[in-house]
Every structure is written in C-alpha cells, then in structure tokens.
Enzyme design. Sequence first.
Site, PDB file in Angstrom:
ATOM      1  N   ASN A   1      28.411 -52.526 -15.751  1.00 45.31           N
ATOM      2  CA  ASN A   1      28.703 -51.402 -14.848  1.00 45.31           C
ATOM      3  C   ASN A   1      29.933 -51.800 -14.032  1.00 45.31           C
ATOM      4  O   ASN A   1      30.485 -52.905 -14.185  1.00 45.31           O
ATOM      5  CB  ASN A   1      27.493 -51.095 -13.961  1.00 45.31           C
ATOM      6  CG  ASN A   1      27.652 -49.774 -13.220  1.00 45.31           C
ATOM      7  OD1 ASN A   1      27.944 -48.746 -13.827  1.00 45.31           O
ATOM      8  ND2 ASN A   1      27.501 -49.775 -11.914  1.00 45.31           N
ATOM      9  N   LYS A   2      30.359 -50.910 -13.175  1.00 47.63           N
ATOM     10  CA  LYS A   2      31.586 -51.116 -12.386  1.00 47.63           C
ATOM     11  C   LYS A   2      31.638 -52.512 -11.760  1.00 47.63           C
ATOM     12  O   LYS A   2      30.625 -53.005 -11.254  1.00 47.63           O
ATOM     13  CB  LYS A   2      31.647 -50.025 -11.305  1.00 47.63           C
ATOM     14  CG  LYS A   2      32.809 -50.081 -10.359  1.00 47.63           C
ATOM     15  CD  LYS A   2      34.148 -50.088 -11.050  1.00 47.63           C
ATOM     16  CE  LYS A   2      34.339 -48.902 -11.977  1.00 47.63           C
ATOM     17  NZ  LYS A   2      35.496 -49.096 -12.924  1.00 47.63           N
TER      18      LYS A   2
ATOM     19  N   ARG B   1      35.844 -39.497 -15.977  1.00 44.74           N
ATOM     20  CA  ARG B   1      35.388 -40.886 -16.010  1.00 44.74           C
ATOM     21  C   ARG B   1      33.862 -40.898 -15.887  1.00 44.74           C
ATOM     22  O   ARG B   1      33.255 -39.858 -15.656  1.00 44.74           O
ATOM     23  CB  ARG B   1      36.022 -41.684 -14.861  1.00 44.74           C
ATOM     24  CG  ARG B   1      35.938 -40.924 -13.545  1.00 44.74           C
ATOM     25  CD  ARG B   1      35.785 -41.737 -12.336  1.00 44.74           C
ATOM     26  NE  ARG B   1      34.566 -42.486 -12.325  1.00 44.74           N
ATOM     27  CZ  ARG B   1      33.362 -41.966 -12.061  1.00 44.74           C
ATOM     28  NH1 ARG B   1      33.206 -40.668 -11.769  1.00 44.74           N
ATOM     29  NH2 ARG B   1      32.276 -42.727 -12.070  1.00 44.74           N
ATOM     30  N   GLY B   2      33.294 -42.114 -15.989  1.00 47.10           N
ATOM     31  CA  GLY B   2      31.837 -42.223 -15.966  1.00 47.10           C
ATOM     32  C   GLY B   2      31.335 -42.146 -17.402  1.00 47.10           C
ATOM     33  O   GLY B   2      31.777 -41.295 -18.188  1.00 47.10           O
ATOM     34  N   ALA B   3      30.397 -43.050 -17.749  1.00 49.90           N
ATOM     35  CA  ALA B   3      30.042 -43.223 -19.161  1.00 49.90           C
ATOM     36  C   ALA B   3      29.549 -41.944 -19.853  1.00 49.90           C
ATOM     37  O   ALA B   3      30.096 -41.576 -20.910  1.00 49.90           O
ATOM     38  CB  ALA B   3      29.017 -44.353 -19.276  1.00 49.90           C
TER      39      ALA B   3
ATOM     40  N   GLN C   1      35.728 -45.128  -6.277  1.00 55.41           N
ATOM     41  CA  GLN C   1      34.845 -44.075  -6.805  1.00 55.41           C
ATOM     42  C   GLN C   1      33.653 -43.840  -5.872  1.00 55.41           C
ATOM     43  O   GLN C   1      33.075 -42.752  -5.847  1.00 55.41           O
ATOM     44  CB  GLN C   1      34.313 -44.457  -8.201  1.00 55.41           C
ATOM     45  CG  GLN C   1      35.338 -44.391  -9.314  1.00 55.41           C
ATOM     46  CD  GLN C   1      36.008 -45.726  -9.552  1.00 55.41           C
ATOM     47  OE1 GLN C   1      36.156 -46.530  -8.626  1.00 55.41           O
ATOM     48  NE2 GLN C   1      36.437 -45.980 -10.776  1.00 55.41           N
TER      49      GLN C   1
ATOM     50  N   ARG D   1      39.354 -46.073 -23.692  1.00 57.83           N
ATOM     51  CA  ARG D   1      38.657 -46.971 -22.754  1.00 57.83           C
ATOM     52  C   ARG D   1      37.563 -47.696 -23.539  1.00 57.83           C
ATOM     53  O   ARG D   1      36.781 -47.046 -24.242  1.00 57.83           O
ATOM     54  CB  ARG D   1      38.044 -46.193 -21.569  1.00 57.83           C
ATOM     55  CG  ARG D   1      39.088 -45.553 -20.657  1.00 57.83           C
ATOM     56  CD  ARG D   1      38.474 -45.102 -19.343  1.00 57.83           C
ATOM     57  NE  ARG D   1      38.190 -46.222 -18.456  1.00 57.83           N
ATOM     58  CZ  ARG D   1      37.434 -46.114 -17.362  1.00 57.83           C
ATOM     59  NH1 ARG D   1      36.883 -44.961 -17.035  1.00 57.83           N
ATOM     60  NH2 ARG D   1      37.218 -47.169 -16.597  1.00 57.83           N
TER      61      ARG D   1
ATOM     62  N   ASP E   1      27.449 -48.605 -17.873  1.00 59.04           N
ATOM     63  CA  ASP E   1      28.427 -48.221 -18.902  1.00 59.04           C
ATOM     64  C   ASP E   1      27.996 -48.650 -20.294  1.00 59.04           C
ATOM     65  O   ASP E   1      28.365 -48.038 -21.285  1.00 59.04           O
ATOM     66  CB  ASP E   1      29.805 -48.798 -18.574  1.00 59.04           C
ATOM     67  CG  ASP E   1      30.423 -48.005 -17.445  1.00 59.04           C
ATOM     68  OD1 ASP E   1      30.133 -48.313 -16.279  1.00 59.04           O
ATOM     69  OD2 ASP E   1      31.136 -47.026 -17.746  1.00 59.04           O
TER      70      ASP E   1
HETATM   71  O1  MRU Z   1      35.742 -46.769 -14.279  1.00 60.50           O
HETATM   72  P1  MRU Z   1      34.711 -45.686 -14.137  1.00 60.50           P
HETATM   73  O2  MRU Z   1      34.856 -44.889 -12.902  1.00 60.50           O
HETATM   74  O3  MRU Z   1      34.601 -44.844 -15.390  1.00 60.50           O
HETATM   75  O4  MRU Z   1      33.330 -46.495 -14.016  1.00 60.50           O
HETATM   76  C1  MRU Z   1      32.141 -45.766 -13.986  1.00 60.50           C
HETATM   77  C2  MRU Z   1      30.956 -46.576 -13.683  1.00 60.50           C
HETATM   78  O5  MRU Z   1      30.984 -47.785 -13.609  1.00 60.50           O
HETATM   79  C3  MRU Z   1      29.654 -45.826 -13.547  1.00 60.50           C
HETATM   80  O6  MRU Z   1      28.785 -46.477 -12.684  1.00 60.50           O
HETATM   81  C4  MRU Z   1      28.989 -45.722 -14.927  1.00 60.50           C
HETATM   82  O7  MRU Z   1      29.864 -45.163 -15.864  1.00 60.50           O
HETATM   83  C5  MRU Z   1      27.761 -44.941 -14.887  1.00 60.50           C
HETATM   84  S1  MRU Z   1      28.079 -43.238 -14.779  1.00 60.50           S
HETATM   85  C6  MRU Z   1      26.672 -42.349 -14.846  1.00 60.50           C
END
Ligand code: MRU
Length: 354
Positions: free
Chosen positions: A254-255, A48-50, A203, A92, A244
């Site tokens: 973002n989250k 996970r994470g962009a 997270q 996603r 993201d």
């Molecule tokens: O749902 P996730 O855990 O993939 O969400 C991730 C985030 O919101 C992060 O802050 C974002 O991807 C930046 S990662 C460098």
Amino acid sequence: MFKTLEWKGGIDGYLALTDQRLLPADFVTIKCQNIDQLIDAIKTLAVRGAPALGVAAAYGLVLGLKDLDNDLDLKTAIEQLDKTSDLLASSRPTAVNLFWALKKTKDLADTFAAQNPNAKTFQLKEILLNHAHDICSDDIRMCIQIGKNGADLIQDGTSILTHCNAGALATAGQGTALSPMFEAKKLGRNFKVFVDETRPLLQGSRLTAWELTQADIDATVICDNMAASLMKQKKIDMVITGADRIAANGDTANKIGTYSLSVLAKYHNIPFFIAAPSSTFDLNIPNGSQIPIEQRSPNELRFFNNIQIAPEKANVYNPAFDVVNAADITAIITEKGVINSPDAQKISDMIGSN
Ligand code: MRU
C-alpha cells in the site's frame, strides 16, 4: 454523489474522470477520448487508487479500439487490443487490479474470437464495453459489501487512523478502507478519523479529508510523522488502510508509509486492518518480496507547488509503496468476508481463484 470515473455514451463514447490532481481546491471532470489521454491521466494521478485503476484499464481497452473501422476483421482488432493492453500495463506497476482487469478482458476477447472467427470489430467493441461496465458495477458492489463487513469494527467513540486515500476516489464505488466508515456513519455511529496527510502527493489531506468531511465524518489531518505520538497518547483505537496488491500469504503493498504504521500499531498493541476487494489479491506471488514497487519522479520530493524544497545535487529516493508483513495485519476485510490473522490457507479458502 460524484463519480470518480464514468463512461459516457456507446462504443464511440469517452471516459469521464474526476481530476484528482486538483482536489480539494477545484472539482473538475476531464474527458479521456483516447488511450493516450487516459495513460497520461493514470501516470499523473488524475485517476488513481487500485480498484479505480482496474476499472479505468477495462475502459481503456475500449478507448484503444475506438478508432478502428467497425467492419475490420477480428485479427486486427485483437492485435490492437494487445497493443493497448501493453500500454496500460506499463503505466503503473504496483496495483494488481489494473493487470487483473487487463487479463480478464483479454481472456474474454480470445474466447469470443475463437468461437466467432468471422465476427467484425464492432462486435468486439460492444463486448469490451459491456465487460468494462460489468467490472465497474462489480467494483461498486464489492465496495458496499466491504463496508458492511467492516462497519461493526467502528462503534461510538472509536478513533481511527487511515493513510493515503482508499475512498470513493480510489474506486468506482464508495471505497475500501473508508467504506466501513461510511456504513458506520449510516448506522448513526459517532467516531473520529485521523488522516495522515500522506507525503509526497498528499492523497490523505487532499482527498481522504475531503471525502470524509463531505460525508460529515469528524476528520483530523495530521502529518505523517505524528502517528507514533498519537498512538503513545492512546488516541488511536485502530488503523485501517486500503491495498494495492496482496500476495498469496497476505503480505500487502500500500502507499509508502503504511509499513511504518503497521510496525507502530504492533508496538502499541493497536489492531491494524486492511480493506480490499478480491481483485486486489495476487495469488500468483507467494509473498510481498515479489510485489513490484513503483518508483516515481524525484521532482515529487524536490519541488512543492513548484517551489524547490531540496537541492538539485541531493539524490532522491521516491518509492510510491511499501509492504506490510502479513503477520502484522489483524484482519483483511474483503467483500467475501473478513480474514482474521491472514495466511496463505485462509486467503485461498476465502478468495479462491479471483
Ligand atoms: O499512488 P496512489 O494514490 O494510486 O496510491 C493509492 C493507495 O495506496 C491506496 O491506498 C490503494 O490503492 C487502495 S485504494 C482503495
């Protein structure tokens, strides 16, 4: 240092992932030998994470072609590439890095096919694997540069608030929002990080607090609804989060919960920073209203560790992301430089075509 994701072997190899569903209790590496395993890992947030999703997508295209006969003509291979790309694109929707990697790879494959109409599938497999390695090493480089560009924001005694996980686990390198912290630590600075636990999937407490404590950085987990109170008590000097997807005008997804932090930061006069590589910018959409927001399973809110915590009959609303207004962002820290008070012109000047 652990690897969030790493390709093992040649064109017949596999993608090894640190399983983020099990941290911090267990550190387990899983093997994705085929595209279905990778899609499952993405949907269930094992990876996970962009930026990490962008790198995973690039390797996913290699996995999608793995079982094709090496001597097949390119037409069949390109059809398979398109099918695999569609599968990955439907995994996603919000992190644009995933779509960025798919498009870059498809453009490369089309150019190769046009220039080499008689080539065989194994040649395309080799090109895709090398390209995925390039995307991976570029991500590592961009993370370090984001860290260096942001490190001086963090001085002795600075108190930072972060949300979700934008560290090494969210990238192929040392992270985005956490990267300036790792660089400041290398410079010998002593600072403190408050980590939102980040409901519903934690997270922050599970992943960010794990990464920071591994690096001997002073980390304090708070639950998400404590941020306002800490800000009122002047315990937060700055907020840094990842992203993201950043629209052309600087609006940033973002989250879920990041938007409320930006509003709180503005109210309390606290600088609010986003850290992200150029692969997270989507210059095709003018503003944040067009960012697709992933809706996740109601069960993420109905259950906690398999214990029911909301009644069956209650509706559940579970968007995974929200959008921060560009006007509320003090600066975006990228590998190319820092964009202060971001707007469409400054972003276009700094990021150009990514
Ligand atoms: O749902 P996730 O855990 O993939 O969400 C991730 C985030 O919101 C992060 O802050 C974002 O991807 C930046 S990662 C460098």
